[in-house]
Design an enzyme around this catalytic site. Sequence first.
Site, PDB file in Angstrom:
ATOM      1  N   PRO A  92      -2.711  -8.305   6.065  1.00  0.00           N
ATOM      2  CA  PRO A  92      -1.602  -7.346   6.566  1.00  0.00           C
ATOM      3  C   PRO A  92      -2.630  -6.671   7.816  1.00  0.00           C
ATOM      4  CG  PRO A  92      -2.429  -6.578   4.556  1.00  0.00           C
ATOM      5  CD  PRO A  92      -2.971  -7.944   4.734  1.00  0.00           C
ATOM      6  N   CYS A  93      -2.891  -7.375   9.123  1.00  0.00           N
ATOM      7  CA  CYS A  93      -3.329  -6.677  10.218  1.00  0.00           C
ATOM      8  C   CYS A  93      -2.350  -5.500  10.731  1.00  0.00           C
ATOM      9  CB  CYS A  93      -3.770  -7.626  11.189  1.00  0.00           C
ATOM     10  SG  CYS A  93      -2.791  -8.858  11.580  1.00  0.00           S
TER      11      CYS A  93
END
Length: 179
Positions: free
Chosen positions: A129-130
Site C-alpha cells: 500500500p504505497c
Amino acid sequence: MPEIYYCYYHSPIGRLLMISQDNKLTNLDLEAEQIAPNPKWILQENHPLFAQVSAALTRYFNGEKEDFAGIPLNPQGTPFQQSIWQQLCQITYGETTSYGELANRINKPKAVRAVGGAVGSNPISIIIPCHRVLGKTRQLTGFGGGLPAKRHLLQLENIAYVDKGVEYVKQKLLKKYQN
C-alpha cells in the site's frame, strides 16, 4: 526461464494489470503506468492466483477492510527497495505514514529521498500500500497511478489528507516490459 502470465482487473480506478511468475504476483500496475504487455507473456484469465487477487480486490473496492493476506508476492527490486516495501506492508487499512517515518523505521533518517524513490518504484500497487504514504504534513504526494487514483484509494479507506493540486504522471519504463 519460468513463464510469465498476465491478466487485467477492471477496477473503479481503471484497468489494473496483474503479472505473475512462479505462481506469485510480481506486479499490479495501475492503468496510468502500463504499456502493452510483452508478447512473450501468456494471457491467463482463469489463473488461480489472478482469481485470488481479483476476489481480494473486489472486497477492497467494495469497502471491506481487506489486508490481502495469503496472496503470494514476489516484487522484484533491490534489497533497499525490498526493505521499504516490507515496511509498506505493515501499514494497515485506514492508516498512513510519511516518507520520513519510513526512513526512521529502517534506521536511515537521512534517506528520505531514497525512501521516496523506493515507494515510487513499488511494483505491486494497492496490495503493497504505497498509497498510504503522505507528506509529513499529511499532504497528498505523487503517485504513479496519478493523484485521482490515490485520492480514490484514500477516500475508500476514510483517510484524511491535504490536497495540494493536480499531478501529471509519467509512465514507468520498467525492465519487465523490455524482456
